[in-house]
Structures are given as C-alpha cells and as structure tokens.
Write a protein that holds these residues in place. Structure first.
Motif, PDB file in Angstrom:
ATOM      1  N   TRP A   1       0.858  -1.035  -0.035  1.00  0.00           N
ATOM      2  CA  TRP A   1      -0.002  -0.037  -0.120  1.00  0.00           C
ATOM      3  C   TRP A   1       0.814   1.233   0.145  1.00  0.00           C
ATOM      4  CZ3 TRP A   1       0.417   3.642   4.062  1.00  0.00           C
ATOM      5  CH2 TRP A   1       0.943   2.945   5.284  1.00  0.00           C
ATOM      6  N   LEU A   2       2.086   1.161   0.371  1.00  0.00           N
ATOM      7  CA  LEU A   2       3.067   2.248   0.356  1.00  0.00           C
ATOM      8  C   LEU A   2       4.096   2.278  -0.282  1.00  0.00           C
ATOM      9  CD1 LEU A   2       3.515   4.846   2.253  1.00  0.00           C
ATOM     10  CD2 LEU A   2       5.078   3.485   3.616  1.00  0.00           C
ATOM     11  N   ASP A   3       4.205   3.121  -1.498  1.00  0.00           N
ATOM     12  CA  ASP A   3       5.053   2.727  -2.679  1.00  0.00           C
ATOM     13  C   ASP A   3       5.946   4.001  -2.516  1.00  0.00           C
ATOM     14  OD1 ASP A   3       3.388   4.751  -3.731  1.00  0.00           O
ATOM     15  OD2 ASP A   3       3.313   3.662  -5.598  1.00  0.00           O
ATOM     16  N   LYS A   4       6.138   4.709  -1.456  1.00  0.00           N
ATOM     17  CA  LYS A   4       6.949   6.117  -1.105  1.00  0.00           C
ATOM     18  C   LYS A   4       7.621   5.825   0.175  1.00  0.00           C
ATOM     19  CE  LYS A   4       4.753   8.321  -4.415  1.00  0.00           C
ATOM     20  NZ  LYS A   4       4.233   7.281  -5.140  1.00  0.00           N
ATOM     21  N   ILE A   5       8.647   6.630   0.259  1.00  0.00           N
ATOM     22  CA  ILE A   5       9.468   6.539   1.621  1.00  0.00           C
ATOM     23  C   ILE A   5       9.050   7.716   2.154  1.00  0.00           C
ATOM     24  CG2 ILE A   5      11.501   6.759   2.371  1.00  0.00           C
ATOM     25  CD1 ILE A   5      12.685   5.812  -0.379  1.00  0.00           C
ATOM     26  N   VAL A   6       8.605   7.905   3.436  1.00  0.00           N
ATOM     27  CA  VAL A   6       7.850   9.114   3.905  1.00  0.00           C
ATOM     28  C   VAL A   6       8.800   9.061   5.343  1.00  0.00           C
ATOM     29  CG1 VAL A   6       6.038   9.989   5.470  1.00  0.00           C
ATOM     30  CG2 VAL A   6       5.668   8.455   3.253  1.00  0.00           C
ATOM     31  N   VAL A   7       9.350  10.323   5.444  1.00  0.00           N
ATOM     32  CA  VAL A   7      10.310  10.951   6.585  1.00  0.00           C
ATOM     33  C   VAL A   7       9.459  12.036   7.358  1.00  0.00           C
ATOM     34  CG1 VAL A   7      12.468  11.873   7.339  1.00  0.00           C
ATOM     35  CG2 VAL A   7      12.002  10.173   5.301  1.00  0.00           C
ATOM     36  N   SER A   8       9.554  12.018   8.622  1.00  0.00           N
ATOM     37  CA  SER A   8       8.918  13.161   9.343  1.00  0.00           C
ATOM     38  C   SER A   8       9.910  13.616  10.303  1.00  0.00           C
ATOM     39  CB  SER A   8       7.528  12.990   9.747  1.00  0.00           C
ATOM     40  OG  SER A   8       7.354  13.749  11.068  1.00  0.00           O
ATOM     41  N   ALA A   9      10.704  14.565  10.490  1.00  0.00           N
ATOM     42  CA  ALA A   9      11.677  14.983  11.460  1.00  0.00           C
ATOM     43  C   ALA A   9      10.877  15.305  12.782  1.00  0.00           C
ATOM     44  CB  ALA A   9      12.457  16.187  10.836  1.00  0.00           C
ATOM     45  N   SER A  10       9.866  15.796  12.548  1.00  0.00           N
ATOM     46  CA  SER A  10       9.037  16.138  13.829  1.00  0.00           C
ATOM     47  C   SER A  10       8.577  15.146  14.527  1.00  0.00           C
ATOM     48  CB  SER A  10       7.966  17.316  13.745  1.00  0.00           C
ATOM     49  OG  SER A  10       8.439  18.152  12.619  1.00  0.00           O
ATOM     50  N   LEU A  11       8.211  14.229  13.897  1.00  0.00           N
ATOM     51  CA  LEU A  11       7.772  12.839  14.355  1.00  0.00           C
ATOM     52  C   LEU A  11       8.702  11.857  14.830  1.00  0.00           C
ATOM     53  CD1 LEU A  11       4.365  12.252  12.410  1.00  0.00           C
ATOM     54  CD2 LEU A  11       4.489  12.856  14.642  1.00  0.00           C
ATOM     55  N   HIS A  12      10.024  12.250  14.129  1.00  0.00           N
ATOM     56  CA  HIS A  12      11.245  11.192  14.469  1.00  0.00           C
ATOM     57  C   HIS A  12      10.958  10.001  13.890  1.00  0.00           C
ATOM     58  CE1 HIS A  12      12.759  14.301  17.090  1.00  0.00           C
ATOM     59  NE2 HIS A  12      11.876  14.040  17.883  1.00  0.00           N
ATOM     60  N   LEU A  13      10.624   9.967  12.630  1.00  0.00           N
ATOM     61  CA  LEU A  13      10.023   8.675  11.970  1.00  0.00           C
ATOM     62  C   LEU A  13      10.530   8.424  10.471  1.00  0.00           C
ATOM     63  CD1 LEU A  13       8.126   6.047  12.208  1.00  0.00           C
ATOM     64  CD2 LEU A  13       6.408   7.896  11.190  1.00  0.00           C
ATOM     65  N   TYR A  14      10.915   7.569  10.049  1.00  0.00           N
ATOM     66  CA  TYR A  14      10.816   7.232   8.556  1.00  0.00           C
ATOM     67  C   TYR A  14      10.445   5.824   8.424  1.00  0.00           C
ATOM     68  CZ  TYR A  14      15.315   6.044  10.610  1.00  0.00           C
ATOM     69  OH  TYR A  14      16.372   5.677  11.662  1.00  0.00           O
ATOM     70  N   VAL A  15       9.689   5.814   7.174  1.00  0.00           N
ATOM     71  CA  VAL A  15       8.895   4.432   6.935  1.00  0.00           C
ATOM     72  C   VAL A  15       8.880   4.232   5.411  1.00  0.00           C
ATOM     73  CG1 VAL A  15       6.763   5.574   7.378  1.00  0.00           C
ATOM     74  CG2 VAL A  15       6.985   3.215   7.428  1.00  0.00           C
ATOM     75  N   SER A  16       9.440   3.029   5.063  1.00  0.00           N
ATOM     76  CA  SER A  16       9.048   2.398   3.673  1.00  0.00           C
ATOM     77  C   SER A  16       8.161   1.119   3.999  1.00  0.00           C
ATOM     78  CB  SER A  16      10.027   2.623   2.796  1.00  0.00           C
ATOM     79  OG  SER A  16      11.217   1.369   3.356  1.00  0.00           O
ATOM     80  N   GLN A  17       7.870   0.582   2.829  1.00  0.00           N
ATOM     81  CA  GLN A  17       7.224  -0.778   2.748  1.00  0.00           C
ATOM     82  C   GLN A  17       8.312  -1.668   2.034  1.00  0.00           C
ATOM     83  OE1 GLN A  17       3.202  -1.463   1.322  1.00  0.00           O
ATOM     84  NE2 GLN A  17       3.192  -3.261   2.760  1.00  0.00           N
TER      85      GLN A  17
END
Ligand code: PYC
Length: 414
Positions: free
Chosen positions: A268-284
């Motif tokens: 479902w996730l074909d992108k890499i998403v990064v949020s510095a404010s949430l201290h999070l990076y995620v990909s599938q």
C-alpha cells in the motif's frame, strides 16, 4: 517449487559456488589491509581491484560481513542534501547504485520510490526550499510540494497527524529516493572482490596497529601479525576502538540507532516517508513489511540492545501519520551504532599518519554512501591523495573550522 531449488534443498552438498572463499590463514603481508567487512570496506576492496588493479588486499572483519551498520539500517538511498559537497557526493552514489545490480550480477532489489521529507512548520518548509534549490542547481530532482500534493501522492497519510502534532505544511519531494536490499550490497561487493583475488577474513579481530616514524608498518590480529603499509579503517560505529591504535583523535560520538519491521502487509505504501518532527521514517519492503526507524537514542553508548521505549515511540508515530495502522504488529526490532560527527558529514580520506586512511562518521547516512565511498576511498588509497569528491570530508576540516553542515538534511532530528 522449481525443480532446481528442490534439488538444492534435499542435497547434502552445496552444488552452488559459495559467494566467496574462506581463506585458511592470513598471509604474511598485503599491499592493503581493510579493517571492516561492511559495505564500505568491501566496496573499497572491490574498487581497488576493479579500478586500480590492486588485489593483494585483506578485508579483516571481527564478526561476519555486513553484520554492522550495513545490515542494521533502513536501506534508504537519496541525494537531497543541503550542501553542495554533500549533494554531489550522494548523487554520485545514486549514479552507481542505479547500475549496481548489473555491475555485481546480483539482484540488489534497488527500487526507486520517491522520498518525502514532511514539513510540520513554516521554518521546516524554508529548510526544504533551501535544499530543493541546492539540489536543482546540481541537477538533482527535488521540489517542494504543498499539503494537497502530499495527500494526492500518499493518500493514506493524515495531514493533521491525529491532532497530536502540528499538521503537515508540505514536503520536499525527491523522486529518485530509493530502497535496496542492504545485505545483498555487502554480498555483491564481497563476491566481486573475492573473484578478483581479495581475501576476506571473517571472525578475525584487529588488536593493534604497528607504526614506525609516524607510518603504518603492520596490523596485529588475533590470528597473527600482517605486514602492510596501507590500512583503511572502515568500521563506522567501532571507529573509536581503532583510532587510538594510531593515536588519532576524532570528534566522533557513538549512539545507538534503532529500527523495526511490522508484519507483512499487502502493498500500500510505494513511497518513503520521513518526518523529522515525528522522528520517523518508513517505507514498505518488497516482502510487505513496513520498515521504520526513529532518531538516535539520546545517550552515547556502544550497545546494540533494543528498547521498549523505541517500540512505543515508533508505533505511536506510525499511527499518528497513518491511522489505519492501529492494529498491525511489530515483528522484529534491532539496533545499530551511529558514529556521529558535529557537522553530520562523514570523515573520509588521508590522515596525518602515513598509510592510515579513515572512512567514518557515517552517523545515520552510511548505507546510501556505500558505492561512492568504496570507489573514492579506493582511489584515495591507490593514489595516496584524497579523491576530489571527498576532499571536503577530510578529518582536518575540524581543525581548519571548515565544517560541512548537513544537520538540516538528516532524516530526523538528532
Ligand atoms: O538519512 O536517509 C537518511 C536516513 C534514513 C534513516 C536514517 N537516516
């Protein structure tokens, strides 16, 4: 199941050639000794052979190849850096990555996804604009997009972050951002180096480095002494154990960095998403698992233990961004070591000690640099002169006060 695979599975032998040989013992002398059998050390060995014809090389690894930072990262590749020096360097790495499966004749599962750095404030959006301008100037594909475009490209995202955090104002969108199979990168370089005649010695620990008149003359290991005039230290999180052997001081601090994967989900996730404010990076991943990480553990420590605190934080922030993930399970988590520099750029190249070369300071950005670090360190070793692309990263920048400030391009706040 394919017949060949079945035959392999039931066979008592291993008819397939091994990825690389296990030499019985160390030779007395090598032209180059590389400490560290991660992607960077193996890459340097590979390019020493391929580009410079130097094959009397030993890679010394105290554990197993790719068992350090190479196998413990979240496999993100990008070049959307903030400085000219950084962006040029990482773009050269992408250029090599894009053809690396063919070059190494091994499927590295290199997969271009598009990389989003979310901005949760006008100030953060300004930094992303700055990065986009630097990137465009160098021909790197990056642009700032607004919240509706973020939502169009990643429809599952909650732009309000569940109301727990500032909403998303936009993002730096970097279409060439990619992921790759990190272990395969180490294996591919190991196999390529081995085929060219390089020796890879696993389960072998460097215990000291012998010097005479400020020059390297050999390496002591737990399996014996090796004569050599050139040593490359490519051990990332273990650098502070090696540099005292030659009396070298660096400004490195070492912190654990943790990551986790979820149970496999339908794609479902074909992108890499990064949020510095949430201290999070995620990909599938190609197996369907969500691969997620956070910022550094906030204390200096040489330890690869996981913590519940990390799992809680990363899970909560995943749900803030993607509310439909509330019921998924975290399957595995792990930690690696990040050797951090004060300016968030690596330390590479020659040092004040003749014959001692360093490849360190990889913090949370080492995997993406693997091919170009291997190639430029090989050239630096072969010519005893810093390769053009890595001159700005020489250790001497800290005494010249010529830092290459990349904090604004780190994935998450550290
Ligand atoms: O710099 O892309 C990055 C990164 C990903 C995970 C940690 N750092």
């Amino acid at each position: 199941m394919p017949h060949r695979l079945l035959k392999f599975g039931v066979s008592k032998e291993h008819p397939e050639p091994r990825m690389f040989h296990t030499p019985a013992q160390l030779k007395d002398a090598y032209d180059v000794v590389i400490i560290g059998g991660g992607g960077h050390g193996l890459g340097a060995a590979y390019y020493l052979a391929r580009d410079h014809g130097i094959t009397n090389v030993a890679v010394i690894e105290k554990g197993y190849i790719g068992g350090g930072g190479t196998g413990r990262n979240t496999a993100i590749v990008r070049s959307n850096y903030l400085t000219n020096e950084g962006a040029r360097f990482y773009q050269a790495s992408i250029d090599l990555f894009q053809d690396l499966s063919r070059e190494l004749d091994l499927n590295l599962f290199y997969s271009e996804r598009g990389h989003f750095t979310l901005a949760h404030s006008p100030a953060s959006l300004r930094t992303q604009r700055w990065r986009a301008e630097v990137n465009k100037h160098l021909g790197i594909d990056s642009e700032v997009i607004g919240p509706s475009e973020v939502k169009r490209l990643v429809p599952e995202i909650d732009l309000q972050c569940g109301g727990h955090l500032p909403s998303i104002h936009g993002a730096l969108y970097h279409p060439p951002g990619a992921v790759a199979r990190h272990d395969a990168v180490a294996w591919g370089y190991a196999r390529g180096a081995d085929r060219a005649g390089v020796e890879i010695h696993q389960q072998t620990e460097v215990t000291d480095i012998e010097m005479r008149d400020n020059a390297v003359v050999g390496v002591h290991t737990d399996k014996g002494f090796i004569k050599t005039r050139k040593v490359l230290s490519a051990v990332a999180g273990w650098t502070t154990a090696i540099t005292p052997m030659v009396g070298l001081r660096t400004p490195l601090t070492v912190h654990p960095l943790q990551a986790a994967v979820s149970e496999p989900l339908k794609p479902w996730l074909d992108k890499i998403v990064v949020s510095a404010s949430l201290h999070l990076y995620v990909s599938q991943s190609s197996r369907g698992e969500l691969v997620a990480g956070a910022s550094l553990d906030p204390y200096e420590l040489i330890s690869m233990r996981s913590t519940l605190d990390f799992t809680e934080g990363v899970s909560g922030h995943l749900v803030d961004l993607f509310p439909m993930l509330g019921d998924i399970k975290i399957m595995r988590q792990w930690a690696g070591l990040s050797d951090m520099t004060p300016d968030f750029s690596p330390i590479m190249g020659t040092t004040p000690i003749d014959g001692f070369y360093i490849d360190a300071g990889w913090g949370t950005w080492g995997f993406k640099a693997t091919p170009i670090s291997g190639k430029t360190m090989a050239a630096t070793l072969a010519e005893d002169n810093d390769h053009e692309l890595i001159k700005p990263f020489n250790l001497s920048r800290f005494s010249r006060w010529q830092l290459v400030g990349e904090k604004g391009a780190a994935s998450v706040g550290h």
